[in-house]
Design an enzyme around this catalytic site. Structure first.
Site, PDB file in Angstrom:
ATOM      1  N   SER A 136      37.941  35.403  53.619  1.00  0.00           N
ATOM      2  CA  SER A 136      39.320  35.250  52.224  1.00  0.00           C
ATOM      3  C   SER A 136      40.376  34.377  53.102  1.00  0.00           C
ATOM      4  CB  SER A 136      40.430  36.815  52.365  1.00  0.00           C
ATOM      5  OG  SER A 136      41.225  36.856  51.220  1.00  0.00           O
ATOM      6  N   ASP A 191      34.407  38.997  42.158  1.00  0.00           N
ATOM      7  CA  ASP A 191      35.852  38.835  43.453  1.00  0.00           C
ATOM      8  C   ASP A 191      36.732  38.760  42.272  1.00  0.00           C
ATOM      9  OD1 ASP A 191      37.946  38.283  44.861  1.00  0.00           O
ATOM     10  OD2 ASP A 191      35.991  37.778  45.885  1.00  0.00           O
ATOM     11  N   HIS A 223      36.689  41.812  45.975  1.00  0.00           N
ATOM     12  CA  HIS A 223      37.225  41.663  47.549  1.00  0.00           C
ATOM     13  C   HIS A 223      36.425  42.025  48.518  1.00  0.00           C
ATOM     14  CE1 HIS A 223      39.383  38.110  48.528  1.00  0.00           C
ATOM     15  NE2 HIS A 223      40.117  38.678  49.850  1.00  0.00           N
TER      16      HIS A 223
END
Length: 430
Positions: A299, A381, A410
């Site tokens: 991320s 995601d 995610h």
């Protein structure tokens, strides 16, 4: 005031999505299956989705399924191509989407109500994702801007302070809390290194979004690596959780857009240079073999992995999960932008902020990565939508490999981390 509040609420929502993204098993499972096993199509193809519903692994019948089909601009999607209600009988219901005529992503969402409770699931399919091009552009002075930043950093003495953490040490690994001087502040982290004499390769761990303590990777150090895990906010990383909770709710709320109208003082300028400072420190650690450094994260950490490799030629390998901060201008062009998904309201949609974002967009650092990289993400995601991560991946000129786990949102499967470690460890030991 309303604009600031809105931006803060958006940040809180996205952060909550990150925290709660790991899936949990539900009593009723709604399964949306595409007719291509790899979830990937050519431009001009028509995707077909089959919807089935299970309870205790037994298919349910005689229930209504509400569905939507829409192009995928992350969790903000408002454009609906098709929607309706179908009756689920003995066989799965099928929905055929219209043709998709450009590189991108299409999502089918199905929702049912069983015994008064709603259950929902979605599947996102890709159309020629390897042809996706970024919407952001490279400023002419991008390289000179960051070269000046690195020159400024070089004038700041590192002044490392290492504090042994006996409670975290093992019979094989020593663990230290580390403080380093950075431009306009500090960088803190946790160093884990083998006790045994020798020369070891190093791995820099860069963090995902948020404000939290860090613990270091003792297991990694026990495997024969110098492991350095950093925070980015210029505060110690071994404080009580309540300190970070207060900072997240107060002074550091929405930090990702701080000073975005001033690139010299934007929040991520200090952060990106802090990652370079972390590499400086690794080179100074006793026992480092002087040659092999990898950087990894997911991320925001995936973003920082690419940024660090693009800025610092001392990095030899990188491994990144769903890199954030990629193609942030996507929403201005009718498709999903990367986390923090900011260009959607008048508070951030200002020419100077849009222009300055280009100096911090992962896409533009990806253009300068020269080292082998391992990457992984999924089509579902919502936080770092695949249109944004492909925008960065597709411009990478270096050797690269993408490991798609299409279903993931995610979050990651344990197998992804096993593959990442296998690749990264083997490269560093070559």
């Amino acid at each position: 005031m309303k604009r600031i509040l809105y931006a803060s609420l958006v940040s809180t929502l996205i952060f909550s999505l990150c925290l709660k993204a790991q899936p949990r098993q539900e009593l009723v499972e709604v399964i949306v299956t595409p007719n291509h096993a790899d979830w990937t199509y050519n431009i001009g193809d028509q995707a077909e989705f089959s919807i089935s519903v299970y309870k205790h692994n037994v298919p349910l019948e005689d229930i209504e399924v509400n569905y939507t089909v829409q192009p995928d601009p992350g969790y903000r999607s408002t454009t609906i191509w098709d929607e309706g209600t179908l009756s689920l009988k003995s066989k799965p219901v099928k929905i055929k989407a219209k043709k998709f005529n450009e590189p991108g992503f299409l999502r089918c969402t199905a929702t049912v109500k069983v015994e008064g409770k709603e259950y929902s699931s979605y599947t996102t399919v890709g159309f020629a994702p390897d042809k996706i091009k970024p919407t952001t552009t490279l400023p002419k002075d991008f390289e000179s801007f960051w070269n000046m930043g690195k020159a400024e950093l070089a004038q700041v003495p590192m002044n490392p302070v290492l504090t042994l953490m006996p409670e975290r040490c093992t019979n094989k690994v020593d663990v230290y809390h580390v403080k380093l001087d950075n431009v306009k502040g500090k960088i803190y982290g946790i160093l884990a290194k083998p006790k045994a004499a020798g020369k070891y390769p190093a791995i820099l761990h860069v963090p995902g979004a948020g404000i939290r303590p860090y613990y270091g990777d003792v297991e990694e150090a026990a495997e024969g690596f110098i492991s350095f895990t950093i925070g980015i906010h210029g505060i110690p990383v071994n404080l009580d959780q309540g300190v970070y909770d207060d900072l997240r709710a107060g002074p550091l709320s929405n930090y990702q857009v701080f000073n975005l109208d001033d690139k010299e003082n934007a929040y991520y300028r200090r952060v990106y240079l802090g990652c370079v400072r972390a590499v400086d420190f690794i080179e100074s650690v006793e026992g480092f073999n002087g040659e092999d450094i990898a950087v990894t994260g997911g991320s925001q950490g995936g973003a920082l992995s690419i940024v660090t490799a693009g800025l610092d030629d001392r990095i030899d390998y990188l491994a990144a999960f769903y890199p954030a901060l990629s193609d942030m201008t996507g929403f201005l062009h009718g498709r999903a932008g990367g986390w923090p998904q900011i260009f959607v309201d008048e508070f951030t949609n200002k020419p100077e902020k849009i222009e300055n974002s280009k100096y911090f967009d992962v896409v533009n650092f990806a253009r300068f990565v020269k080292v082998p990289g391992w990457y992984s993400w999924g089509y579902n995601d919502n936080v770092c939508p695949p249109a944004s991560t492909y925008s960065a991946y597709n411009v990478l000129p270096a050797q690269k490999e993408l490991h798609l786990f299409q279903k993931t949102q995610h979050w990651t499967y344990p197998e992804q981390h096993e593959l990442k470690n296998e690749w990264l460890f083997s490269k560093l030991r070559e």
